[in-house]
Design a protein around this motif. Sequence first.
Motif, PDB file in Angstrom:
ATOM      1  N   VAL A 141       0.848  -1.205   0.000  1.00  0.00           N
ATOM      2  CA  VAL A 141       0.000   0.000   0.000  1.00  0.00           C
ATOM      3  C   VAL A 141       0.883   1.254   0.000  1.00  0.00           C
ATOM      4  O   VAL A 141       0.620   2.229  -0.699  1.00  0.00           O
ATOM      5  N   MET A 142       1.981   1.197   0.791  1.00  0.00           N
ATOM      6  CA  MET A 142       2.873   2.357   0.841  1.00  0.00           C
ATOM      7  C   MET A 142       3.512   2.636  -0.518  1.00  0.00           C
ATOM      8  O   MET A 142       3.807   3.776  -0.849  1.00  0.00           O
ATOM      9  N   ILE A 143       3.775   1.552  -1.272  1.00  0.00           N
ATOM     10  CA  ILE A 143       4.346   1.760  -2.604  1.00  0.00           C
ATOM     11  C   ILE A 143       3.297   2.375  -3.524  1.00  0.00           C
ATOM     12  O   ILE A 143       3.578   3.247  -4.331  1.00  0.00           O
ATOM     13  N   VAL A 144       2.061   1.875  -3.383  1.00  0.00           N
ATOM     14  CA  VAL A 144       1.026   2.254  -4.342  1.00  0.00           C
ATOM     15  C   VAL A 144       0.438   3.636  -4.036  1.00  0.00           C
ATOM     16  O   VAL A 144       0.166   4.404  -4.949  1.00  0.00           O
ATOM     17  N   VAL A 145       0.232   3.937  -2.765  1.00  0.00           N
ATOM     18  CA  VAL A 145      -0.294   5.268  -2.424  1.00  0.00           C
ATOM     19  C   VAL A 145       0.894   6.195  -2.189  1.00  0.00           C
ATOM     20  O   VAL A 145       1.572   6.099  -1.177  1.00  0.00           O
TER      21      VAL A 145
ATOM     22  N   TYR B  37       1.209   7.237   8.175  1.00  0.00           N
ATOM     23  CA  TYR B  37       0.472   6.914   6.953  1.00  0.00           C
ATOM     24  C   TYR B  37      -1.018   6.800   7.195  1.00  0.00           C
ATOM     25  O   TYR B  37      -1.808   7.532   6.618  1.00  0.00           O
ATOM     26  N   VAL B 253       2.293   4.264 -10.741  1.00  0.00           N
ATOM     27  CA  VAL B 253       2.455   5.133  -9.573  1.00  0.00           C
ATOM     28  C   VAL B 253       3.350   6.327  -9.934  1.00  0.00           C
ATOM     29  O   VAL B 253       3.063   7.470  -9.581  1.00  0.00           O
TER      30      VAL B 253
END
Lengths: 323, 307
Positions: A141-145, B37, B253
């Motif tokens: 998720v951290m990579i994608v967002v 986050y 991304v």
Amino acid sequence: MEKTKKKLDAWQEFRTSPKYYAKRIRMRNNLKNFLLGLFRFIIIVGISYVILAPVIGIITQSFFSRQDSINPMVFTIPINPTLERYEMSLKYMDYLPILGRTLLYVGGVTVLQLLICSMVGYGFARYNFPFKKLLFGFVVVMIVVPLNTIQFPLYVTFRYFGIGSHTVNLLKTPWPTIILTAFGCGLRSGLYIYIFNQFFRGLPKEIEEAALVDGASPWYTYFGIMLPNASPAIITVAVFSIVWQYNDSFFANTFNISDSILITRKLDTLINVIANGEKIYTIREQQLYFNAGVVLVLLPVVIIYLLLQRRFIEGVERSGIVG
Amino acid sequence: MTVKERKKGFRLSYEQRNSVRGYAFILPWLIGFLVFYVGCLIQLVQFSFLDIKIDAATGSRIDNFVGLGNYIEAFTAHATFKQVLTSSVMDMLIDLPMIIFFSLFVSLMLNRKFKGRAVVRAIFFLPVILSADAVGAAITRAMELMNVGVSSTSQEMTMAGGVSVSYYIQLFGDLALPPALLEYIVGAVNRIATIIKGSGVQIILFIAALQSIPGSLYEVAKIEGATGYETLWKVTIPMLMPHIITNTIYTLVDRFTTSQVVQLANETYQRYNYGLSSVFSLTSTMITILILGLIVYLLNKRAFYYN
């Protein structure tokens, strides 16, 4: 007549012999290889041109004197080269001290990234614990967002950093970057965790079993044995981290990090500073100074990359980023 | 763990100890992820329902709850948001296959042994250094202002060379190529500089992936008499499929963070319109993730995992 016939016969014999076919195949292969090589050469030169052309343009322009910049006959190679652009840029950017601070900042953040991301990657690769799959999903998720999405909340967090009413304003300092990196949420930390995870998963388990049998603690196993063996992954992540952190504008803009720490921020204001300081009003000439500034700012990171480049590519190949 | 504790029966089993150690290793990240986050994502959702003002005198925040007001404004009243959002998404979708194909093609080419390979690899990764954020923006600005030396879009090239591009487009149009395809190709040619600049990391990843394909597979293919073309489709591409997925994620991304809609959110935020900016970020990220999920799902169906 007799002679010709003999020759013809010999030729016929040769043509039906395996030797002839071998020769033909060899020739055909040679031609094919030559054409393929030529094709590759043309494509590579073309693409390299597209990549290098602006760089060459900027470098040569930074040596242009005023006459060169006005003269329409001058293309790429200056007639009256001058170093004045560099002198002024060095002076107005306060180059060496700020570059030193920038490298310190980038180096420090990179070391933190290496330490934290390798630890987390190792934890995911070698230990089994509840919710592991779910937590690793969070890394993805951290990579994608991207951090860009949460830019404003991040700004608010560090504008009023602290608990309750005891808050400090950490903007304009490098602390937000350092804190985020120390907690594994720095620039592209997710990617680095992923790289380290892939790498450690590829290492043989027997190493740690041996360490365990010999009575090494987990921390000693990690710092003393695994980390020194992870040099391909470390080089890969270090190069990515240095290059991206140095060139980063996201943290710099979000936290408004002071331009006495970041040379790239100094570059943004260079044109205005020189234009005011030296009373230069033509955009064309301001651009010449700017080019010199760009060269000066890019130089350190290009040198670092060139020094590490060979080991970097090997590292990517061996670190099993892709595995 | 001391001896005393062990006697009391405090001893953890091997598995429990392992999980404690595992958590110890990932702890810094776990805290950071939850605090920064997740915390920030929750805040972002909150902000999207608020109208936030920052008091100039005291520097304190004043929040007003406006419900769906920001969303309604973004999708009905805002002048450019919908337009920018669609064009960013279209740009991402157009760039994605081109970057993947281009980087695959280049990495196949660079994977062979030839003289000067190291230099060429160094050059191909250079855009990652040059076009990344800060300096890249400065260079682009410089190029726009100066019109220096080298033109990297087909339009500029044709202007310099005196060649009519529309003539050639017409020519291909006469070949009865479908107009949509033709437009896509012309667009690709126009974007060649963007594509080259955007594929540095992908090329490196693909080269690494190519190196990791076992040589025995190629030997078998050769002995069985497969041509180079067949080997590409039956060995190389299937073996690369998982990495194509990785690269797809990375590319999407990467394209998203440099897209116009992120810029728009950034500009809005710099104009102190925080609530609206949050809506922009939130919706564009959601859409990107949806697209990403869909593409990865479709690719995953066709993927083949060697190990």
